[in-house]
Design an enzyme around this catalytic site. Sequence first.
Site, short mmCIF file in Angstrom:
data_model
loop_
_atom_site.label_atom_id
_atom_site.label_comp_id
_atom_site.label_asym_id
_atom_site.label_seq_id
_atom_site.Cartn_x
_atom_site.Cartn_y
_atom_site.Cartn_z
N ASP A 146 0.93 -1.06 0.08
CA ASP A 146 -0.01 0.06 0.15
C ASP A 146 0.90 1.38 0.01
OD1 ASP A 146 -2.20 -1.57 0.07
OD2 ASP A 146 -2.36 -1.55 2.28
N ASP A 172 -7.29 -1.40 -3.79
CA ASP A 172 -8.19 -1.04 -2.82
C ASP A 172 -9.02 -0.16 -3.31
OD1 ASP A 172 -6.72 -2.66 -1.09
OD2 ASP A 172 -5.42 -1.14 -0.34
#
Length: 171
Positions: free
Chosen positions: A122, A140
Amino acid sequence: MTPSRTPFRLGLAALLATLVLDQASKLWLYLGTDLVLTQPWRFGPYAEFVVVWNRGVSYGLFQQEGGFGRWFLVVLSLVAALGLGVWMRRAHSRLLALALGLIAGGALGNAIDRAAYGAVFDFVHLHAGTWSWYVFNVADAAIVAGVIGLILDGLMPQRSPRGPAEKNAVL
């Protein structure tokens, strides 16, 4: 192109685009830049790129440190993507197929990370003052957009999948 295949093709295109954009952004940032050494990269007062390895699921919940948890999440992601693909194949709505494609593409993108690195990479961090959003990636964001699409599709009035000739047919 038959009308029944149009939603599926849109969903498949969304899946592939999500997967390619997700993996390309992660590979470029992780292997093609010095982000790991020079983080954070600030983009104004509200956004930055950072490196976070998420061993859990959404919002970092259910962190999995061991091999079993890692591979369980990989298999779960693959099964979910397969199920979403079957649902997408049967979708009569373009919005539904698009939403399912975004979710499946995001699930596959994060599954690839887990399989390759043991965690999901991420990198986008949004914040303002003391408020901070969780760190996320393209996969995401696609999953969130897909869930919003599912909700919107569920709120729309149902249309009959029958064509115009069937609507006018005498029963």
